[in-house]
Design a protein around this motif. Sequence first.
Motif, PDB file in Angstrom:
ATOM      1  N   ARG A   1       0.059   8.559  -0.495  1.00  0.00           N
ATOM      2  CA  ARG A   1       0.561   9.706  -1.250  1.00  0.00           C
ATOM      3  C   ARG A   1      -0.249  10.946  -0.929  1.00  0.00           C
ATOM      4  O   ARG A   1      -1.458  10.854  -0.707  1.00  0.00           O
ATOM      5  CB  ARG A   1       0.380   9.434  -2.765  1.00  0.00           C
TER       6      ARG A   1
ATOM      7  N   LYS B   1      -4.036   9.960  -0.110  1.00  0.00           N
ATOM      8  CA  LYS B   1      -4.826   8.892  -0.712  1.00  0.00           C
ATOM      9  C   LYS B   1      -3.982   7.631  -0.661  1.00  0.00           C
ATOM     10  O   LYS B   1      -2.753   7.685  -0.643  1.00  0.00           O
ATOM     11  CB  LYS B   1      -5.194   9.256  -2.144  1.00  0.00           C
ATOM     12  N   ARG B   2      -4.654   6.508  -0.618  1.00  0.00           N
ATOM     13  CA  ARG B   2      -3.973   5.220  -0.593  1.00  0.00           C
ATOM     14  C   ARG B   2      -4.047   4.569  -1.976  1.00  0.00           C
ATOM     15  O   ARG B   2      -5.035   4.723  -2.684  1.00  0.00           O
ATOM     16  CB  ARG B   2      -4.649   4.295   0.415  1.00  0.00           C
ATOM     17  N   THR B   3      -3.013   3.826  -2.332  1.00  0.00           N
ATOM     18  CA  THR B   3      -3.017   3.030  -3.558  1.00  0.00           C
ATOM     19  C   THR B   3      -2.493   1.653  -3.189  1.00  0.00           C
ATOM     20  O   THR B   3      -1.451   1.547  -2.532  1.00  0.00           O
ATOM     21  CB  THR B   3      -2.088   3.663  -4.619  1.00  0.00           C
ATOM     22  N   SER B   4      -3.190   0.603  -3.578  1.00  0.00           N
ATOM     23  CA  SER B   4      -2.689  -0.744  -3.296  1.00  0.00           C
ATOM     24  C   SER B   4      -1.909  -1.262  -4.497  1.00  0.00           C
ATOM     25  O   SER B   4      -2.086  -0.777  -5.611  1.00  0.00           O
ATOM     26  CB  SER B   4      -3.844  -1.685  -2.970  1.00  0.00           C
ATOM     27  N   PHE B   5      -1.028  -2.196  -4.255  1.00  0.00           N
ATOM     28  CA  PHE B   5      -0.330  -2.810  -5.390  1.00  0.00           C
ATOM     29  C   PHE B   5      -0.040  -4.272  -5.106  1.00  0.00           C
ATOM     30  O   PHE B   5       0.070  -4.679  -3.946  1.00  0.00           O
ATOM     31  CB  PHE B   5       0.948  -2.050  -5.767  1.00  0.00           C
TER      32      PHE B   5
ATOM     33  N   GLN C   1       0.853  -1.191   0.000  1.00  0.00           N
ATOM     34  CA  GLN C   1       0.000   0.000   0.000  1.00  0.00           C
ATOM     35  C   GLN C   1       0.889   1.242   0.000  1.00  0.00           C
ATOM     36  O   GLN C   1       1.802   1.346   0.807  1.00  0.00           O
ATOM     37  CB  GLN C   1      -0.890   0.003   1.240  1.00  0.00           C
ATOM     38  N   LEU C   2       0.620   2.147  -0.931  1.00  0.00           N
ATOM     39  CA  LEU C   2       1.305   3.435  -0.967  1.00  0.00           C
ATOM     40  C   LEU C   2       0.410   4.476  -0.318  1.00  0.00           C
ATOM     41  O   LEU C   2      -0.812   4.412  -0.445  1.00  0.00           O
ATOM     42  CB  LEU C   2       1.556   3.884  -2.412  1.00  0.00           C
TER      43      LEU C   2
END
Lengths: 427, 427
Positions: free
Chosen positions: B117, B384-388, B114-115
């Motif tokens: 940003r 905000k979160r970004t999953s990868f 999880q990022l």
Amino acid sequence: MRFITGSKEEILGQLHRFSGDEVQAETEAVVKAIIAEVRADGDDALFRFTERFDGVKLTDFRVPQEALEQAFNQVEPDFIEALEQAKANILSYHQKQKQSGFVDTEKNGVLRGQLIRPLETAGIYVPGGTAAYPSSVLMNILPAKIAGVPRIIMVTPPGKDGMNPHILAAAAIAGADEVYQIGGAQAIAALAFGTDSIPKVDKIVGPGNLFVALAKREVFGIVDIDMIAGPSEIVVVADATANPRFVAADLLSQAEHDKLARAILITTSEQFGKSVADEVEKQLQTLPRVEIATASIANFGQVIVTETLADAFEIMNDIAPEHLEIQLENAIDYLSYVKNAGSVFLGAYASEPLGDYFAGPNHVLPTSGTARFFSPLGVADFCKRTSFISYTKEALAKEKDAIVLLAEKEGLTAHARAIQIRFEEEN
Amino acid sequence: MRFITGSKEEILGQLHRFSGDEVQAETEAVVKAIIAEVRADGDDALFRFTERFDGVKLTDFRVPQEALEQAFNQVEPDFIEALEQAKANILSYHQKQKQSGFVDTEKNGVLRGQLIRPLETAGIYVPGGTAAYPSSVLMNILPAKIAGVPRIIMVTPPGKDGMNPHILAAAAIAGADEVYQIGGAQAIAALAFGTDSIPKVDKIVGPGNLFVALAKREVFGIVDIDMIAGPSEIVVVADATANPRFVAADLLSQAEHDKLARAILITTSEQFGKSVADEVEKQLQTLPRVEIATASIANFGQVIVTETLADAFEIMNDIAPEHLEIQLENAIDYLSYVKNAGSVFLGAYASEPLGDYFAGPNHVLPTSGTARFFSPLGVADFCKRTSFISYTKEALAKEKDAIVLLAEKEGLTAHARAIQIRFEEEN
């Protein structure tokens, strides 16, 4: 698929953008009327709307616990097994999202902290009919479970031939505390305001049709909601080292969802783009959902050919896709170029459906460019923060003059007094 | 102040609740028309509305950087000093809210992460006129700074006699990147859609009047917003060990804000409640904002007398106040009873204005019972979160059958194909 080539600026000028105007004013009026009727008439309104919209005459909305257990025993054991595996992955991923509060003791006589608490009730909307996805039941309920929400209420429209056993089995596996057969804008109104049958909740999450989306928007503030969902999309950034058959298959997995879905390839190689477009045409013909996928590809399918990979990522960030696949060698090296995306799939084998069902990250993602500011559904969505402070008289004494000055400058004398009175002699 | 006594159930039945119906349909129509005009005419519409609503004819919205520096040099040095101290406290508190992403390597060949940003642009609305609070400028901008938002846009209505130098000085101290003189629903529309002069932002935060609140609600989804603000409130839970003069002063600091503000004492001692009510009457008469505070106390001031402290906390949680003071001995012991509150002030010296201005936690808090699900403004609001995920072929091979099964059960053949194609021989 439509090809767009040129400089970054030229490409950005040609991108189709979601305007939000797809939302019709008439539907909004209908939704407002439904909500008003549910607020006024409660369960009676719910029974009426269920008969009118779902064609089902109910006498009770509650799905008994035995029905869930029955469904669990009724569906195929290998389906249960697959859902249980998915559940384990979803739990282990979301467990890492848990946040703790803190207490800060930097200054003598001062405590400053933050509590993180679960919501007390969450309402999960699960669509019915052809868009009834057991995987969504898991993705919406499990983060609430990890957050510690003690009362999770699931609602889903009744079917003419009874409830979908796969949805009920998923509800049992995920651990819904109560399930009600109620759908549409009327379900959202019931969860927001409460009726005799349906409990009022703190937050409503889950996908739904336009009525559901508009109703959620309408009750936002009375309760919290997850996000406003629009058409969904995938962007694949790939170069000639990628396998065009994989890329085409992944684009189609998005296209089969919905005629408004957008499948976009961004590549530095026009030749590779052509191979993918050819593969899309070829694979398309063999799909059961060929009609939906064809419409999506014809209207919104794009191959964007950029001069550089840096341009490719800038254009991708401008689109801010729900799903981003990076099919480049050493794909993880490009993660730092990703500013706006819901979920990122790195390399040739992290196919989007792997994330939809199984890997663990949530599949409820910001759509239509809202990844600029919205996040995937997660544990934080089911928690609230509370700040707290504690000061001794001595600690307050050091700061009182500055506080009084600021309060007086803002013309808020009673604020200043509340500080001053604590240092008066007569106490 | 109105006295309410009885069992917990009797008291809960008598509480005044905020229904949300204060929001008028006519204002909503006006706000929609303003937004449509700004979308259609851009800056021209903004100039027209500014002349009509603010009575000011502008040719440029941008407040030049020099004006901020000038304001900084123009206001009293002790005011600057006090704001700088508040800033240091706000920064050190919010720094602890920063979250990190993660990478999970639990399974061979699998990365899941999880990022976190920052948003790329944030729009901060600052009210004009009598509700222009320099402290709010700090409270709204500093969390965005800590989140790392690179472009922070502040908007505030123009004044007939020029800009308020205290607001501009606060903007300089907080570090606003750009300031524009534009207010009302037209400012919100400009930030949501962008015009030639005003940049489009990712999220709009900050308090405002009904026009601003409705406009924010209207553009929610096009951009993110912080919360829907309603009338604000304080609940003080206190027993006979507390000082009635302190409690009364704190209740009045809430009441002086707004005729709709609610100041509520919950106590187990009717005698103590009477002392506080007497003190409120006494202190009220000496306040410059006596008219506002009197109306607030007369309409919404309450003394709730409960049988037990446990009842007091249950009733408090039902109200879910923006501000909660616990004026009991060993106040921190009661923190675990707090389920729903924006910010908690523990003990005799943690007076609410201390939190409004100085201690460090944010003063932008959920109002009108929304602390059930909303949180204080914080660093997370500007991230905000970004999953990868990343999978090797071997890792995908282990899970492919379950994924294919789930996809087929949902009727999404192209999803199944995207997995299967990666294991076909012809690759």
